[in-house]
Motif scaffolding. Structure first.
Motif: not given
Length: 431
Positions: A153-169
């Motif tokens: 999750s990005l640490n930019y003072d943002l909603d952590p539930t909206q900033t989860i990145y990464g996966g398998t695609n």
């Protein structure tokens, strides 16, 4: 530098060869592809007053129209697999007071497709603009990263539930960014990570990233966190941070692109044109996954300081490229001009163990640099000079001033032209 001295014996052959291929190093094109859509004096451009406010979440397909001028009030999230389309010529301003930013969340898309004569512009809403006025653009995808668990999750003072990145695609598609400018971004927020002009977090290779210009970013211009991306014909101008930073197992290609630095605009900490790492923290990294692998072709990295010698003496000039350990990096047919030195390799790289096979500088033009390739915290680069000076790599070394080497390197020009002038690349013995 005994291998470089051998170039004298083939100077006539090399010069004849280069005369037929002089524009194969650095940015290329039969015409100046910076024309029309770039802007090198963004602080002097006046845009219309904002008449539309964007805030909160965009959850359905939405189009921003050229007839309006938009304000990003606080972080604006595009969610729910929605597509945000922006018409050519549209202007969007980031609000300085509320840390305006645009976040394209996983599954959503940004289709910001400007044209050469009608680019899309993201800029500051302040009357007197400066670097770091607003956040920037953040694009989040589900392509692989090498952190444990496969997501972060990005640490930019943002909603952590909206900033989860990464996966398998790796084929993830976050949209199209073409003929787009991002000005005065990179907001610094106390206690959080600085914004970048454009952050690409877990972005997949179906995303189109072409003809993008960032100027006066207080953070990095482009930051690539994992994923699988290709960027072409992109420009960075006077970033305070790195022009291009790759980490977290990024699989990346950067082609025919330009980074223009200036000693007085670099940050107080070490900032480079290209910074390649495989991870931010090794203890958080799954080393069974891919390490960063970056291929750079036909790029120009140039320092346009007015008095290079004085700035070097004052300690204001840094290296252009930094390569960390456990990475794969290849730079070909590119120009590095006006740095100290051209490139630095991490002191953690064990040169005697064959690690240089993963780090390639080939058919390069190292120009006007105080040293070429060094190991970090070492003043002796004789072994590296011998290695990369081998004729098999085809690297050239020269001390030509920028205003002689490039067609037009003056920032005062409306549209500079950093293609190498015909006949200005010559074989030499280095320094």
């Amino acid at each position: 530098m005994k291998n470089l001295i051998n170039l004298k014996t083939i100077a006539l052959v090399a010069t004849a060869f280069v005369a037929n291929a002089q524009q194969e190093k650095g940015i290329i094109g039969s015409s100046n592809w910076l024309n029309n859509w770039t802007e090198f004096k963004p602080a002097k451009v006046e845009y219309n007053e904002t008449n539309q406010i964007l805030y909160g979440k965009i959850t359905t397909n939405t189009t921003l129209q050229k007839k309006n001028t938009y304000l990003l009030q606080g972080p604006v999230y595009v969610t729910n697999n929605a597509v945000l389309t922006i018409e050519p010529g549209t202007v969007i301003k980031g609000d300085a007071e509320t840390n305006g930013a645009l976040i394209i969340t996983k599954g959503a898309q940004l289709k910001a497709e400007g044209t050469e004569t009608d680019p899309i512009v993201f800029t500051s809403n302040k009357p007197v603009k400066k670097a770091g006025d607003w956040g920037g653009i953040v694009i989040i995808g589900d392509a692989p990263i090498n952190k444990f668990g496969g997501t972060a999750s990005l640490n930019y003072d943002l909603d952590p539930t909206q900033t989860i990145y990464g996966g398998t695609n790796p084929l993830a598609n976050s949209g199209i960014l073409r003929f787009l400018r991002i000005e005065f971004a990179g907001k610094k927020i106390k206690g959080f990570k600085d914004y970048n002009a454009l952050s690409l977090a877990g972005v997949g290779n179906k995303t189109v990233l072409e003809h993008i210009m960032t100027s006066f970013s207080a953070g990095n211009a482009f930051e690539v966190l994992g994923g699988d991306v290709s960027m072409k014909n992109v420009v960075t101008y006077r970033a305070s941070g790195d022009d291009f930073r790759f980490t977290q197992g990024a699989q990346a290609k950067l082609d025919n692109s330009l980074a223009i630095r200036h000693s007085l605009f670099s940050g107080s900490t070490r900032a480079r044109s290209i910074n390649v790492n495989s991870y931010d923290k090794k203890e958080e990294t799954d080393l069974s996954k891919k390490l960063s692998n970056v291929l750079v072709t036909n790029c120009t990295l140039v320092n346009t300081t007015e008095n290079l010698s004085a700035d070097i003496a004052s300690g204001l000039v840094k290296e252009a490229v930094f390569v960390a350990d456990n990475t794969n990096f290849s730079m070909r047919k590119s120009v590095i001009s006006g740095f100290m030195p051209a490139a630095i390799l991490s002191e953690s790289i064990k040169l005697e163990g064959g690690a240089l096979k993963a780090i390639e500088f080939k058919e390069m033009y190292f120009n006007n640099c105080k040293g070429n390739i060094f190991v970090e915290n070492s003043s002796n680069n004789e072994d590296l000079e011998d290695y990369y000076g081998n004729l098999a790599f085809g690297n050239l070394y020269e001390t030509t001033p920028n205003d002689v080497m490039f067609i037009d390197s003056k920032a005062s020009s409306k549209t500079p032209d950093f293609r190498v002038q015909i006949g200005k690349i010559t074989a030499s013995t280095g320094k």
